[in-house]
Write a protein that holds these residues in place. Structure first.
Motif, PDB file in Angstrom:
ATOM      1  N   PRO A  59      -1.871  -9.659  -1.523  1.00  0.00           N
ATOM      2  CA  PRO A  59      -2.796  -9.203  -0.401  1.00  0.00           C
ATOM      3  C   PRO A  59      -2.985  -7.749  -0.887  1.00  0.00           C
ATOM      4  O   PRO A  59      -2.096  -6.863  -1.538  1.00  0.00           O
ATOM      5  CB  PRO A  59      -1.962  -9.399   0.756  1.00  0.00           C
ATOM      6  N   ASN A  60      -4.210  -7.200  -0.339  1.00  0.00           N
ATOM      7  CA  ASN A  60      -4.244  -5.676  -0.561  1.00  0.00           C
ATOM      8  C   ASN A  60      -3.546  -5.059   0.435  1.00  0.00           C
ATOM      9  O   ASN A  60      -3.307  -5.481   1.725  1.00  0.00           O
ATOM     10  CB  ASN A  60      -5.540  -5.292  -0.310  1.00  0.00           C
ATOM     11  N   TYR A  61      -3.155  -3.751   0.319  1.00  0.00           N
ATOM     12  CA  TYR A  61      -2.452  -3.076   1.211  1.00  0.00           C
ATOM     13  C   TYR A  61      -3.021  -2.184   2.131  1.00  0.00           C
ATOM     14  O   TYR A  61      -4.044  -1.378   1.795  1.00  0.00           O
ATOM     15  CB  TYR A  61      -1.513  -1.919   0.383  1.00  0.00           C
ATOM     16  N   ILE A  62      -3.267  -2.591   3.609  1.00  0.00           N
ATOM     17  CA  ILE A  62      -3.564  -1.656   4.388  1.00  0.00           C
ATOM     18  C   ILE A  62      -2.875  -0.886   5.378  1.00  0.00           C
ATOM     19  O   ILE A  62      -2.120  -1.774   6.212  1.00  0.00           O
ATOM     20  CB  ILE A  62      -4.771  -2.588   5.184  1.00  0.00           C
ATOM     21  N   GLN A  63      -2.550   0.302   5.090  1.00  0.00           N
ATOM     22  CA  GLN A  63      -1.321   1.008   5.940  1.00  0.00           C
ATOM     23  C   GLN A  63      -1.826   1.114   7.496  1.00  0.00           C
ATOM     24  O   GLN A  63      -2.776   1.458   7.869  1.00  0.00           O
ATOM     25  CB  GLN A  63      -1.168   2.262   5.403  1.00  0.00           C
ATOM     26  N   ASN A  64      -0.514   0.732   7.985  1.00  0.00           N
ATOM     27  CA  ASN A  64      -0.927   1.064   9.671  1.00  0.00           C
ATOM     28  C   ASN A  64      -0.422   2.464   9.958  1.00  0.00           C
ATOM     29  O   ASN A  64       0.594   2.963   9.731  1.00  0.00           O
ATOM     30  CB  ASN A  64       0.236   0.053  10.619  1.00  0.00           C
ATOM     31  N   THR A  65      -1.562   3.184  10.306  1.00  0.00           N
ATOM     32  CA  THR A  65      -1.301   4.586  10.742  1.00  0.00           C
ATOM     33  C   THR A  65      -0.881   4.839  12.016  1.00  0.00           C
ATOM     34  O   THR A  65      -1.065   6.119  12.666  1.00  0.00           O
ATOM     35  CB  THR A  65      -2.551   5.573  10.231  1.00  0.00           C
ATOM     36  N   SER A  66      -0.825   3.969  13.121  1.00  0.00           N
ATOM     37  CA  SER A  66      -0.842   4.096  14.493  1.00  0.00           C
ATOM     38  C   SER A  66       0.431   4.683  14.683  1.00  0.00           C
ATOM     39  O   SER A  66       0.552   5.412  15.895  1.00  0.00           O
ATOM     40  CB  SER A  66      -1.095   2.788  15.285  1.00  0.00           C
ATOM     41  N   VAL A  67       1.513   4.670  13.961  1.00  0.00           N
ATOM     42  CA  VAL A  67       2.896   5.207  14.331  1.00  0.00           C
ATOM     43  C   VAL A  67       3.219   6.316  13.226  1.00  0.00           C
ATOM     44  O   VAL A  67       3.428   6.167  12.197  1.00  0.00           O
ATOM     45  CB  VAL A  67       4.003   3.964  14.129  1.00  0.00           C
ATOM     46  N   LYS A  68       3.589   7.441  13.767  1.00  0.00           N
ATOM     47  CA  LYS A  68       3.849   8.557  12.905  1.00  0.00           C
ATOM     48  C   LYS A  68       5.475   8.696  12.858  1.00  0.00           C
ATOM     49  O   LYS A  68       6.079   8.838  13.884  1.00  0.00           O
ATOM     50  CB  LYS A  68       3.359   9.769  13.748  1.00  0.00           C
ATOM     51  N   ALA A  69       6.073   8.793  11.715  1.00  0.00           N
ATOM     52  CA  ALA A  69       7.348   9.017  11.424  1.00  0.00           C
ATOM     53  C   ALA A  69       7.729  10.510  11.564  1.00  0.00           C
ATOM     54  O   ALA A  69       6.909  11.313  11.389  1.00  0.00           O
ATOM     55  CB  ALA A  69       7.662   8.360  10.053  1.00  0.00           C
ATOM     56  N   ASP A  70       9.153  10.861  12.101  1.00  0.00           N
ATOM     57  CA  ASP A  70       9.674  12.229  11.886  1.00  0.00           C
ATOM     58  C   ASP A  70       9.657  12.834  10.726  1.00  0.00           C
ATOM     59  O   ASP A  70       9.568  13.946  10.480  1.00  0.00           O
ATOM     60  CB  ASP A  70      10.891  12.133  12.714  1.00  0.00           C
ATOM     61  N   ILE A  71      10.150  11.967   9.825  1.00  0.00           N
ATOM     62  CA  ILE A  71      10.178  12.582   8.111  1.00  0.00           C
ATOM     63  C   ILE A  71       9.274  11.538   7.356  1.00  0.00           C
ATOM     64  O   ILE A  71       9.546  10.415   7.257  1.00  0.00           O
ATOM     65  CB  ILE A  71      11.519  12.393   7.719  1.00  0.00           C
TER      66      ILE A  71
END
Length: 577
Positions: A59-71
């Motif tokens: 599968p192609n990678y489609i990043q979920n950007t809805s959650v922001k990490a602290d680092i």
């Protein structure tokens, strides 16, 4: 083994520790798991798929950007990306699945479990997850330590559940390259852009899908996927270093490490500088001395085993010198007990190698209970000698996969993929909390910004749904030890810069059965040579016998795999020593 749920739910690195040394060694072994067919679909093995075709199938990678990490993650070499870090659970979890994914179906599942198996009926955790799914997954958890023994009878009797998890190290006795036909070909549903119908599955790194490809088709759903999995690290007691005025950043080579032996060893106090820093399969020594883990291509283009490298000989001689000097704890030489962690916690050993999953809040809690000043840290990646650039072999993005029974109808497959999309929701989402903790107020509460199991939850919640498919790994704070999470993140972000992959990385290759045990004599000899019980000549003699008893024939086997499935391999060799 106690239930390690609180650590395993967020990171595959923890699983490699809690599942035990044998499982971890198999998981990080790279190639040599399962076997070969050509990319056109004509069976010649079966199992192997060319790297070019794997890239077309996954599968192609489609990043979920809805959650922001602290680092945030750090991108390194060879496709390695460090895990994002969360210092607390997001205060406003996002919803990634807009509606109930299931359509009322009922399905049987089977997964391993390393820990106490909770009750299947009357389990509030199972009920809460199933209610959210809109589908009933009947959880059947089996003892992970004996899981491999339970699988062959199921295959032979054709009584497989609807959804089953199979670790890579349990496939060798299943003739899995052929047996995989009992499962659903997921290629028409998930390959390439088709994955976009399942956004949370699309958020799983592409490299984690590779070892789920068999015979030119995608079958497996990744379990505990990561873009930066390493065999382990060399740890030290930072508090003891500080007391003795040792700067860990000054330790850059194996010889620097050895030089600490006399300073950190006090037999009258029962303190030894080292535990085992070689590893059962040489996985820690391989980092120090730059040799590969199994089969690879050397600088001349020849296929060689790690047994045949100069690096492993240097590593054995080095480790034996530590033992002969009296710097290694006697229990690590005799291997008479399994209390290596307790020795590290109590300070009886100051430097010890272990899986990266050993570095977490649970460890800090146990260590500080034994010694209030306890601090575990890992050396930055070391090299054999000054002037050499460190390197570390990247492990496959997933070593366990779950499979859907081929007897399911197309409608059932689509329902379970929708369910899988819910189960794979990322850390920081509403769905992740449900999948990993159940219902708030019933099996968990929020404390200091993080979910914590209640008394009933600690008895009912176990790693079960997560073994069917898992969200990408993240690093989180456990037991309140925020600095531990930050320290691990810094180490991983630095380490990914030196990642490299062996020539057969991510490929399912089954070695011919007649060679399955020829390496045991070499491994037994390594166990003696690395602690000085036998001379290095015993190792070279064992390797010569191994070559005669099938090692050279295996080389031809891998040569053939390379010529058929690895495009341009000889023009881009990877280091072997």
């Amino acid at each position: 083994m106690t239930n390690p749920l609180s650590r395993r739910r967020t990171s595959r690195r923890t699983f490699l520790t809690v599942a035990g040394a044998g499982a971890a060694a198999a998981a990080v072994g790279g190639s040599g798991l399962l076997a070969g067919c050509d990319s056109s679909g004509g069976n010649k093995g079966p199992g192997t798929t060319s790297k070019d075709d794997i890239n077309k199938i996954i599968p192609n990678y489609i990043q979920n950007t809805s959650v922001k990490a602290d680092i945030p993650s750090v991108t390194g070499a060879a496709g390695a990306v460090s895990d994002p870090v969360f210092l607390s659970y997001p205060a406003s979890p996002v919803q990634t699945v807009p509606s109930t994914p299931g359509s009322g179906g009922s399905y049987t599942t089977m997964t391993p479990l390393w820990g106490a198996i909770p009750p299947a009926s009357g389990n509030a955790y199972y009920d809460a997850v199933n209610q959210a799914l809109g589908t009933t997954l009947k959880i059947q958890a089996a003892d992970g330590n004996n899981y491999g023994d339970t699988l062959p009878p199921l295959f032979a009797a054709d009584k497989l559940p609807d959804w089953i998890q199979i670790p890579g190290w349990n496939t060798t006795n299943l003739n899995f390259g052929s047996a995989v036909a009992k499962f659903v070909d997921l290629t028409p549903y998930l390959s390439g852009d088709k994955i976009s119908a399942y956004p949370n599955l699309a958020n799983i790194p592409s490299g984690a899908w590779s070892a789920g490809v068999w015979n030119g088709k995608l079958y497996g759903l990744p379990v505990y996927p990561s873009n930066a999995t390493f065999a382990g690290a060399v740890f030290f007691r930072r508090d003891i270093f500080d007391k003795q005025g040792i700067n860990p950043d000054s330790i850059k080579t194996a010889e620097d490490l050895k030089a600490l032996g006399a300073q950190l060893t006090s037999k009258t106090a029962g303190q030894y500088a080292f535990g085992d820093v070689f590893g059962d399969v040489g996985n820690y020594a391989a980092q120090l001395f730059g040799f590969h883990m199994k089969w690879d291509q050397d600088a001349t283009g020849k296929i060689v085993h790690s047994y045949e490298t100069e690096g492993i000989i240097a590593a054995l001689e080095w480790h034996a010198s530590l033992a002969k000097a009296g710097y290694i704890h006697p229990a690590d030489i005799a291997r008479t007990d399994q209390n290596a962690k307790q020795r590290f916690w109590s300070g009886k050993t100051v430097i010890a190698a272990d899986g990266t999953g050993a570095w977490n809040g649970q460890d800090a809690k146990s260590g500080t209970a034994a010694n209030p000043g306890y601090v575990r840290q890992a050396f930055k990646l070391l090299s054999a000698s000054a002037g050499q650039t460190p390197s570390i072999e990247l492990q496959p993005g997933a070593s366990m996969f779950a499979y859907l029974n081929a007897k399911l109808t197309e409608a059932q497959v689509k329902e379970l993929l929708a369910v899988a999309n819910y189960l794979a929701a990322p850390y920081g989402s509403k769905e992740w909390l449900v999948v990993n903790f159940g219902a708030e107020g019933q099996t968990y509460t929020m404390k200091d910004g993080n979910p914590v199991l209640s008394e009933s939850g600690s008895k009912l919640v176990a790693t079960t749904f997560q073994f069917l498919v898992t969200a990408p790994a993240v690093t989180t704070v456990q037991e309140g030890f925020t600095q531990v999470a930050k320290d691990y993140a810094a180490w991983q972000a630095d380490t990914v810069k030196y990642a490299r992959t062996p020539i057969f990385f991510g490929m399912n290759i089954t070695e011919p059965a007649q060679y399955s045990s020829i390496g045991q004599a070499v491994q037994d000899t390594i166990s003696d040579v690395k602690v000085g019980r036998k001379p290095i000549s015993a190792f070279t003699d064992a390797v010569a016998a191994w070559r005669k008893n099938g090692g050279d024939e295996l080389r031809k086997f891998y040569d053939d795999i390379r010529s058929k499935y690895v495009t341009g391999a000889s023009s881009a060799p990877t280091p072997s020593s």
